[in-house]
Design an enzyme around this catalytic site. Structure first.
Site, short mmCIF file in Angstrom:
data_model
loop_
_atom_site.label_atom_id
_atom_site.label_comp_id
_atom_site.label_asym_id
_atom_site.label_seq_id
_atom_site.Cartn_x
_atom_site.Cartn_y
_atom_site.Cartn_z
N ARG A 25 7.92 -29.88 -3.94
CA ARG A 25 8.94 -28.83 -3.91
C ARG A 25 9.81 -28.91 -2.65
O ARG A 25 11.04 -28.77 -2.72
CB ARG A 25 8.24 -27.48 -3.93
N CYS A 35 14.09 -16.78 -28.04
CA CYS A 35 13.53 -15.58 -28.67
C CYS A 35 12.23 -15.15 -28.03
O CYS A 35 11.15 -15.23 -28.64
CB CYS A 35 13.33 -15.84 -30.15
N1 LLP Z 1 -0.49 -32.67 -4.52
C1 LLP Z 1 -1.21 -32.20 -5.55
C2 LLP Z 1 -2.55 -32.71 -5.78
C3 LLP Z 1 -0.66 -31.22 -6.39
O1 LLP Z 1 -1.38 -30.74 -7.42
C4 LLP Z 1 0.65 -30.73 -6.16
C5 LLP Z 1 1.25 -29.71 -7.01
C6 LLP Z 1 1.37 -31.27 -5.07
C7 LLP Z 1 0.76 -32.24 -4.28
C8 LLP Z 1 2.77 -30.86 -4.75
O2 LLP Z 1 2.88 -29.52 -4.46
P1 LLP Z 1 4.25 -28.96 -3.87
O3 LLP Z 1 4.48 -29.64 -2.54
O4 LLP Z 1 5.32 -29.28 -4.81
O5 LLP Z 1 4.03 -27.51 -3.72
N2 LLP Z 1 4.92 -25.66 -11.37
C9 LLP Z 1 4.61 -24.86 -10.19
C10 LLP Z 1 4.01 -25.71 -9.08
C11 LLP Z 1 2.77 -26.46 -9.52
C12 LLP Z 1 2.26 -27.38 -8.45
C13 LLP Z 1 1.17 -28.25 -8.96
N3 LLP Z 1 0.65 -29.16 -7.99
C14 LLP Z 1 5.87 -24.13 -9.75
O6 LLP Z 1 6.90 -24.28 -10.37
O7 LLP Z 1 5.82 -23.38 -8.79
#
Ligand code: LLP
Length: 443
Positions: A290, A356
């Site tokens: 992110r 919907c």
């Molecule tokens: N590493 C692992 C093992 C992960 O499971 C994840 C994210 C990341 C790194 C990266 O995380 P980030 O830096 O992006 O926070 N769909 C959700 C977020 C799900 C994250 C899943 N794992 C949302 O839209 O907020």
């Protein structure tokens, strides 16, 4: 006449300096978003290459040259985005064989990739062993014999890091918390010793590190430190836990502001962890998703109409929960702005799509100047978990995606066609049953 200085998006919503008002309209770098909507249609994801580069360099600078930065592919898995991350020096954090396929399809090296996941399938393990990735993040005991067998078949020792579950509450939305004991991820510290011993018994496995990922959208440094200290205590408990360990993968989860405040101070995370890692001779691995792409993208959508129901004013737009599911799934709040600021005093509105479901909203109770049919809105900070979570629900085509670089525009993904959407549902040319549809297969 000299061009006036760009004005950032409403200060509270400013997510990225690459999106700013120039000449009275919202632009991505030097390109007017309205022109992109005209050319490619809406809904449309627009990404700033400079914003991605800048965020990647922020992380690389914070953690220093000794760190390995793996971009979490799931955040935005477009092949063009992966190429951009590679060009900026990133490796990759994978969670499926499909994501590994993406690296191969993009012609990218796999040597710097790590692969996590609670339930990897044998074909995924075999593919990643064949690709000789940097290491697997092991999180379930049943993976060990599968990994060892794949190593034996390939004739090479498989490098593994053990994903630990340190039972730390990272203070995130319940659906994106991963480091608490009730979550399915990692191995609890009181069981980790058994796993380390099991890894060491397998001649085809090599323990090279520990992994922790606490969740996503973390807002403070503390959980990273608490998790590290718990892992360090575990490792100090026995020389067998420490032998051969060279990597500490602290996961991703670096939060961004979503118009409500600054992003997590990654330099502060690095400052807290680097001395602790250096003291043990461990090399840091980080897996941000992110943080690298979230603020670098917007979702452009056009107003289809207005509707008032009870006390609520709805702005009806052509993007929906299938394009950006975060508001529906996590009650996420993305700032919304008009692409050409309108006159008239702002009103409190719900921005909703045509799907919907009552959960089909992009923003609720947000303040916007009056919007008319045809106006363009930008949903900000939509570069992460937007396109990569898009679906065909309500038989809607997934949006196109473009990347802006200064005044250049690259189409990273065409808008899906209905033909492509239906292709796998069509009767096979040779065995199809035209009347009923579908392919007749032997039971
Ligand atoms: N590493 C692992 C093992 C992960 O499971 C994840 C994210 C990341 C790194 C990266 O995380 P980030 O830096 O992006 O926070 N769909 C959700 C977020 C799900 C994250 C899943 N794992 C949302 O839209 O907020």
């Amino acid at each position: 006449m000299a061009e006036p200085d760009p004005v950032p998006v409403a200060p509270a919503a400013a997510s990225s300096t690459e999106f700013s008002f120039r000449g009275g309209q919202l632009c991505c770098e030097a390109v007017a978003l309205a022109a992109l909507a005209q050319r490619f249609g809406t809904p449309l994801y627009v990404y700033s290459g400079a914003a991605m580069d800048r965020r990647l360099q922020t992380v690389r600078t914070a953690f220093g040259p000794g760190a390995h930065v793996c971009y979490a592919v799931k955040a935005n898995s477009n092949l063009g985005v992966l190429r951009r991350m590679h060009a900026g020096g990133a490796g990759f954090d994978l969670v499926s064989g499909g994501e590994l396929e993406r690296l191969c399809a993009a012609g990218l090296p796999t040597a710097g990739a790590v692969f996590a996941g609670v339930a990897k399938e044998p074909w995924e393990i075999a593919a990643a062993v064949a690709a000789d990735i940097l290491f697997f993040n092991v999180e379930s005991p049943h993976e060990l014999p599968l990994l060892a067998a794949a190593g034996a078949a390939a004739g090479r020792r498989v490098r593994v890091a053990l994903r630990l579950n340190p039972d730390v509450d990272a203070g995130t939305h319940a659906y994106i918390s991963t480091g608490k004991k009730e979550n399915k991820f990692g191995v609890a510290l009181d069981r980790a010793g058994e796993l380390v011993a099991a890894i060491r018994r397998e001649p085809w496995l090599q323990l090279v590190g520990y992994h922790v990922h606490l969740g996503s959208q973390l807002q403070s440094v503390d959980p990273y430190v608490v998790a590290f200290e718990r892992v360090a205590t575990f490792v100090a408990a026995s020389p067998l836990h420490a032998e051969g360990v060279t990597y500490y993968d602290l996961g991703g989860g670096f939060g961004i502001g979503y118009g409500k405040g600054p992003a997590l101070d990654v330099a502060a995370v690095a400052a807290a962890l680097l001395p602790r890692l250096a003291a043990r001779g461990w090399r840091p691995v980080v897996e941000p998703g992110r943080f690298l792409v979230g603020d670098a993208g917007v979702l452009l959508t056009r107003v289809l109409g207005n509707k008032r129901q009870g006390e609520t004013r709805f702005v009806l737009v052509d993007a929906a929960m299938n394009d950006l599911v975060r508001p529906a799934l996590y009650q996420a709040e993305h700032p919304v702005t008009r692409v050409v600021p309108g006159a008239g005093s702002p009103q409190t509105v719900d921005v909703v799509g045509p799907v919907c479901e009552t959960s089909d909203f992009l923003a609720r109770r947000c303040l916007l100047p009056p919007c008319e049919r045809g106006d363009l809105l930008a949903i900000l900070a939509a570069g992460a978990y937007g396109a990569s979570m898009a679906s065909n629900y309500n038989t809607r085509r997934r949006p196109a995606e473009v990347l802006v670089d200064g005044d250049q525009v690259r189409l990273l993904r065409r808008r899906e066609t209905f033909a492509a959407m239906f292709a796998d549902e069509m009767p096979a040319a040779d065995g199809g049953d035209g009347a009923d549809g579908g392919e007749v297969v032997d039971a």
